[in-house]
Design a protein around this motif. Structure first.
Motif, PDB file in Angstrom:
ATOM      1  N   SER A  13       0.855  -1.192   0.000  1.00 27.78           N
ATOM      2  CA  SER A  13       0.000   0.000   0.000  1.00 27.78           C
ATOM      3  C   SER A  13       0.895   1.247   0.000  1.00 27.78           C
ATOM      4  O   SER A  13       2.105   1.152  -0.231  1.00 27.78           O
ATOM      5  N   ARG A  14       0.285   2.390   0.246  1.00 29.99           N
ATOM      6  CA  ARG A  14       1.046   3.646   0.268  1.00 29.99           C
ATOM      7  C   ARG A  14       0.853   4.318   1.624  1.00 29.99           C
ATOM      8  O   ARG A  14      -0.223   4.223   2.227  1.00 29.99           O
ATOM      9  N   ASP A  15       1.901   5.031   2.069  1.00 27.85           N
ATOM     10  CA  ASP A  15       1.718   5.834   3.271  1.00 27.85           C
ATOM     11  C   ASP A  15       1.038   7.147   2.886  1.00 27.85           C
ATOM     12  O   ASP A  15       0.701   7.366   1.713  1.00 27.85           O
ATOM     13  N   ILE A  16       0.862   8.031   3.828  1.00 27.88           N
ATOM     14  CA  ILE A  16       0.078   9.242   3.594  1.00 27.88           C
ATOM     15  C   ILE A  16       0.713  10.152   2.544  1.00 27.88           C
ATOM     16  O   ILE A  16       0.044  10.942   1.892  1.00 27.88           O
ATOM     17  N   GLU A  17       2.047   9.994   2.322  1.00 29.71           N
ATOM     18  CA  GLU A  17       2.756  10.801   1.321  1.00 29.71           C
ATOM     19  C   GLU A  17       2.895  10.076  -0.017  1.00 29.71           C
ATOM     20  O   GLU A  17       3.511  10.594  -0.945  1.00 29.71           O
ATOM     21  N   GLY A  18       2.377   8.851  -0.102  1.00 26.93           N
ATOM     22  CA  GLY A  18       2.423   8.112  -1.362  1.00 26.93           C
ATOM     23  C   GLY A  18       3.552   7.108  -1.476  1.00 26.93           C
ATOM     24  O   GLY A  18       3.660   6.414  -2.485  1.00 26.93           O
ATOM     25  N   LYS A  19       4.396   7.000  -0.457  1.00 24.24           N
ATOM     26  CA  LYS A  19       5.506   6.042  -0.487  1.00 24.24           C
ATOM     27  C   LYS A  19       4.971   4.622  -0.312  1.00 24.24           C
ATOM     28  O   LYS A  19       4.096   4.371   0.519  1.00 24.24           O
ATOM     29  N   ILE A  20       5.516   3.687  -1.099  1.00 21.42           N
ATOM     30  CA  ILE A  20       5.061   2.295  -1.030  1.00 21.42           C
ATOM     31  C   ILE A  20       5.557   1.635   0.253  1.00 21.42           C
ATOM     32  O   ILE A  20       6.741   1.733   0.603  1.00 21.42           O
ATOM     33  N   ILE A  21       4.647   0.946   0.939  1.00 20.94           N
ATOM     34  CA  ILE A  21       4.965   0.274   2.196  1.00 20.94           C
ATOM     35  C   ILE A  21       4.350  -1.129   2.186  1.00 20.94           C
ATOM     36  O   ILE A  21       3.410  -1.407   1.445  1.00 20.94           O
ATOM     37  N   PRO A  22       4.865  -2.066   2.989  1.00 26.12           N
ATOM     38  CA  PRO A  22       4.296  -3.420   3.042  1.00 26.12           C
ATOM     39  C   PRO A  22       2.861  -3.402   3.559  1.00 26.12           C
ATOM     40  O   PRO A  22       2.468  -2.537   4.334  1.00 26.12           O
ATOM     41  N   ASN A  23       2.085  -4.394   3.120  1.00 24.75           N
ATOM     42  CA  ASN A  23       0.747  -4.592   3.669  1.00 24.75           C
ATOM     43  C   ASN A  23       0.579  -6.104   3.877  1.00 24.75           C
ATOM     44  O   ASN A  23       1.153  -6.636   4.817  1.00 24.75           O
ATOM     45  N   LEU A  24      -0.156  -6.794   2.993  1.00 21.16           N
ATOM     46  CA  LEU A  24      -0.244  -8.252   3.147  1.00 21.16           C
ATOM     47  C   LEU A  24       1.056  -8.927   2.719  1.00 21.16           C
ATOM     48  O   LEU A  24       1.289 -10.092   3.056  1.00 21.16           O
ATOM     49  N   LEU A  34       5.504  -2.551  -8.583  1.00 23.24           N
ATOM     50  CA  LEU A  34       5.079  -2.273  -7.197  1.00 23.24           C
ATOM     51  C   LEU A  34       3.993  -1.197  -7.165  1.00 23.24           C
ATOM     52  O   LEU A  34       3.038  -1.275  -6.380  1.00 23.24           O
ATOM     53  N   ASP A  35       4.133  -0.192  -8.029  1.00 28.49           N
ATOM     54  CA  ASP A  35       3.079   0.836  -8.107  1.00 28.49           C
ATOM     55  C   ASP A  35       1.770   0.218  -8.579  1.00 28.49           C
ATOM     56  O   ASP A  35       0.693   0.579  -8.102  1.00 28.49           O
ATOM     57  N   ARG A  36       1.871  -0.697  -9.549  1.00 24.30           N
ATOM     58  CA  ARG A  36       0.657  -1.343 -10.058  1.00 24.30           C
ATOM     59  C   ARG A  36      -0.023  -2.150  -8.943  1.00 24.30           C
ATOM     60  O   ARG A  36      -1.247  -2.149  -8.799  1.00 24.30           O
ATOM     61  N   LEU A  37       0.790  -2.842  -8.140  1.00 20.24           N
ATOM     62  CA  LEU A  37       0.231  -3.594  -7.017  1.00 20.24           C
ATOM     63  C   LEU A  37      -0.438  -2.667  -6.007  1.00 20.24           C
ATOM     64  O   LEU A  37      -1.536  -2.947  -5.512  1.00 20.24           O
ATOM     65  N   ALA A  38       0.237  -1.565  -5.706  1.00 21.48           N
ATOM     66  CA  ALA A  38      -0.277  -0.647  -4.687  1.00 21.48           C
ATOM     67  C   ALA A  38      -1.587   0.010  -5.114  1.00 21.48           C
ATOM     68  O   ALA A  38      -2.468   0.254  -4.288  1.00 21.48           O
ATOM     69  N   ASP A  39      -1.735   0.278  -6.395  1.00 19.52           N
ATOM     70  CA  ASP A  39      -2.896   1.044  -6.854  1.00 19.52           C
ATOM     71  C   ASP A  39      -4.012   0.173  -7.439  1.00 19.52           C
ATOM     72  O   ASP A  39      -5.131   0.653  -7.621  1.00 19.52           O
ATOM     73  N   ASP A  40      -3.706  -1.099  -7.752  1.00 25.93           N
ATOM     74  CA  ASP A  40      -4.702  -1.934  -8.430  1.00 25.93           C
ATOM     75  C   ASP A  40      -5.186  -3.113  -7.576  1.00 25.93           C
ATOM     76  O   ASP A  40      -6.369  -3.207  -7.262  1.00 25.93           O
ATOM     77  N   LEU A  41      -4.286  -4.032  -7.273  1.00 25.09           N
ATOM     78  CA  LEU A  41      -4.689  -5.354  -6.762  1.00 25.09           C
ATOM     79  C   LEU A  41      -5.187  -5.323  -5.325  1.00 25.09           C
ATOM     80  O   LEU A  41      -4.480  -4.902  -4.410  1.00 25.09           O
ATOM     81  N   LEU A  42      -6.425  -5.804  -5.126  1.00 26.89           N
ATOM     82  CA  LEU A  42      -7.000  -6.018  -3.797  1.00 26.89           C
ATOM     83  C   LEU A  42      -7.384  -7.493  -3.704  1.00 26.89           C
ATOM     84  O   LEU A  42      -7.739  -8.120  -4.709  1.00 26.89           O
ATOM     85  N   ILE A  43      -7.340  -8.043  -2.479  1.00 26.68           N
ATOM     86  CA  ILE A  43      -7.467  -9.494  -2.338  1.00 26.68           C
ATOM     87  C   ILE A  43      -8.864  -9.899  -1.864  1.00 26.68           C
ATOM     88  O   ILE A  43      -9.269  -9.629  -0.724  1.00 26.68           O
ATOM     89  N   MET A  44      -9.608 -10.568  -2.766  1.00 27.90           N
ATOM     90  CA  MET A  44     -10.924 -11.141  -2.434  1.00 27.90           C
ATOM     91  C   MET A  44     -10.734 -12.576  -1.946  1.00 27.90           C
ATOM     92  O   MET A  44      -9.745 -13.231  -2.272  1.00 27.90           O
ATOM     93  N   GLU A  45     -11.731 -13.087  -1.177  1.00 26.89           N
ATOM     94  CA  GLU A  45     -11.670 -14.471  -0.693  1.00 26.89           C
ATOM     95  C   GLU A  45     -12.116 -15.402  -1.824  1.00 26.89           C
ATOM     96  O   GLU A  45     -13.270 -15.337  -2.264  1.00 26.89           O
ATOM     97  N   PRO A  46     -11.233 -16.277  -2.318  1.00 23.98           N
ATOM     98  CA  PRO A  46     -11.533 -17.067  -3.524  1.00 23.98           C
ATOM     99  C   PRO A  46     -12.760 -17.980  -3.410  1.00 23.98           C
ATOM    100  O   PRO A  46     -13.615 -17.980  -4.308  1.00 23.98           O
ATOM    101  N   SER A  47     -12.871 -18.769  -2.334  1.00 22.07           N
ATOM    102  CA  SER A  47     -13.965 -19.744  -2.267  1.00 22.07           C
ATOM    103  C   SER A  47     -15.327 -19.048  -2.218  1.00 22.07           C
ATOM    104  O   SER A  47     -16.324 -19.546  -2.754  1.00 22.07           O
ATOM    105  N   HIS A  48     -15.375 -17.889  -1.597  1.00 25.80           N
ATOM    106  CA  HIS A  48     -16.612 -17.106  -1.517  1.00 25.80           C
ATOM    107  C   HIS A  48     -17.063 -16.678  -2.915  1.00 25.80           C
ATOM    108  O   HIS A  48     -18.240 -16.818  -3.268  1.00 25.80           O
ATOM    109  N   VAL A  49     -16.125 -16.175  -3.712  1.00 24.79           N
ATOM    110  CA  VAL A  49     -16.456 -15.726  -5.064  1.00 24.79           C
ATOM    111  C   VAL A  49     -16.884 -16.910  -5.923  1.00 24.79           C
ATOM    112  O   VAL A  49     -17.858 -16.838  -6.680  1.00 24.79           O
TER     113      VAL A  49
END
Length: 515
Positions: free
Chosen positions: A79-90, A169-184
């Motif tokens: 994800s990004r911090d408040i200034e836009g710098k990429i930081i770890p998330n999942l 990394l920018d593409r990951l930070a701004d695009d990909l969100l993780i849905m629960e597969p079996s639910h979908v």
């Protein structure tokens, strides 16, 4: 007490109504309840947005209103911090074994809202979802360089690209969100689109189309229990109604306060104003996908000489914004200084003459949303007046925001349209997204420019890549590929008790808010 409250409410409404001639504030209907009436420590925050989400499915619809809501339900890998710098998330760490391979280590002991574990299979499912053409994801055009996702083990995902993907990394930070597969899989896309399950700080509670989305805190959230138990996103298309709802206490936070209302709203005791220079650029597309006069480079250059951006900033925006001359704002890591088109009416007329067009013969349509960006429809009217000074006739078409977006995506816009793009924190996303043939929001295409862009995208070396995007920025200016306006200044108005710090990427991360 009731009499005193009614008097106070009337005073507030009169103040708001006086803020801007274009703002007509609706008086709250009888019986409307304040967002947190009677509560000393409010349990809910109500955020007003201009339109509803298109879907609750992640990785599907590429637009701001969708994104700011879904990011409270779903988590990204980075994800990004408040200034836009990429930081770890999942993802906790990452590496490049070679220029076509990315490998990510995933956070342990994270569970989805339905109790299912988060793992590498879930990441692969979501990447495959974007890449699968049958899902019709608007993100797919941004992921075409991804060949496949490989599960190395439960906590490691490897992603193979077809060519070097320097801004992955920018593409990951701004695009990909993780849905629960079996639910979908179990519900199918249609039902999952209105019943989301992620790993995020808030869980889905209720969604009433065109009215509101309500979420409740995920008390087991891996990054800590949210401080605010309930968040409601309310959909109020008209800005005047959003402002009225804020002043009456029905909602707690709004964005894009009209610049002519700032000082008067600041004077109110129960509301505060925050201004943040965002990474969003506001611009006028000079649409080459429409079979009209703007296909001619000289006509586009004439338009650029006939629009006075300094005047628009001073007279319509009251100085809230930073003038741009090229395609990237100054906060973008690839920003390069580019030449300006001086405001020059005679030069504009000369260029039209060279194109074989008399200004009085030129009739153009300018589409704009109303209230999506600061003073957007007022800016359109001011541009209409500026172009009229040299005899160009402009018809301003005001669109509801959802319809405006749809017309851009379907390439149904005519000559010109006002739009915003962001966050623009690295060069590829903006250049590729606005100036290539197949990008959903593109308003300009030229085969030689496209060739230059596609040759630069795979470059991994930092200096060589910067040099490539510098040349592209100057080429886009020389082509008058669009009319840049300004780097947007975001103006928020909120309940004085709410602790919220605006972000450069404009997101509403409610987990970071408190009362």
């Amino acid at each position: 007490m009731k009499k005193a409250f009614g008097l106070l409410l009337m005073v507030l409404i009169l103040v708001v109504a006086a803020c801007t001639p274009a703002t007509n504030v609706d008086e709250p209907a009888k019986g409307q309840v304040e967002a947190n009436a009677g509560s000393t420590t409010p349990e809910k925050v109500v955020i007003a947005l201009e339109s509803d989400a298109v879907t609750m499915l992640a990785n599907t619809d590429l637009n701001y209103v969708n994104d700011v809501q879904l990011r409270n339900i779903y988590d990204p890998l980075v994800s990004r911090d408040i200034e836009g710098k990429i930081i770890p998330n999942l993802a906790t760490e990452w590496s490049n074994p070679d220029s076509n391979t990315w490998e990510f280590k995933l956070k342990d002991q994270v569970v989805f809202h339905n109790g299912k574990p988060f793992n590498a299979e879930a990441v692969k499912f979501n990447i495959d979802f974007i890449l699968d053409e049958t899902n019709k994801s608007f993100y797919r055009s941004r992921w075409l360089n991804v060949k496949e996702a490989q599960v190395v083990d439960d906590r490691t995902i490897r992603i193979i690209t077809t060519k070097p993907f320097a801004n992955f990394l920018d593409r990951l930070a701004d695009d990909l969100l993780i849905m629960e597969p079996s639910h979908v899989k179990e519900l199918g896309l249609e039902k999952a689109a209105s019943n989301p399950i992620g790993t995020g700080p808030y869980k889905f509670s209720e969604w009433k189309r065109d009215q509101y989305l309500e979420l409740v805190a995920n008390d087991q959230y891996w990054a800590g229990k949210p401080a605010i138990p309930i968040v409601r996103f309310r959909y109020i298309p008209e800005f005047s109604a959003r402002l009225s709802a804020l002043m009456s206490g029905e909602v707690n936070l709004i964005k894009n306060l009209p610049v002519d209302s700032v000082e008067k709203i600041k004077a109110q005791g129960n509301v505060k104003v925050a201004v943040r220079e965002s990474a969003r650029l506001n611009y006028v597309a000079l649409n080459t996908f429409y079979d009209g006069p703007l296909k001619d480079k000289k006509v586009r250059q004439a338009i650029r000489h006939a629009i006075n951006v300094d005047e628009l900033l001073a007279s319509v925006l009251n100085g809230y914004g930073t003038k741009m001359t090229g395609p990237l704002p100054k906060v973008n890591s690839g920003f390069s200084e580019t030449p300006d088109y001086a405001y020059d009416q005679e030069k504009a007329k000369q260029l039209l003459k060279e194109a074989g067009i008399e200004p009085a013969q030129l009739k153009l349509q300018l589409d704009t949303p109303n209230g999506r960006y600061p003073m957007d429809s007022q800016v359109a009217q001011a541009i209409q007046a500026q172009l009229a000074r040299i005899g160009i006739n402009v018809d301003v078409q005001v669109n509801e925001w959802g319809n405006h977006l749809s017309k851009i995506r379907k390439k149904e816009m005519k000559d010109m349209y006002i739009n915003g793009w962001g966050p623009s924190l690295e060069p590829q996303t903006t250049v590729e997204g606005l100036f290539t043939k197949n990008a959903p929001y593109s308003g300009f295409y030229d085969s030689s420019v496209e060739e230059q862009i596609q040759a630069t995208i795979p470059v991994f070396g930092k200096e060589e890549r910067k040099k490539g995007f510098d040349a592209i920025q100057n080429k886009l200016v020389e082509e008058a590929a669009f009319q840049p306006l300004w780097q947007q200044a975001d103006i928020y108005a909120m309940d004085k008790k709410l602790k919220f710090e605006p972000r450069v990427d404009e997101r509403f991360q409610v987990h970071d808010m408190s009362w």
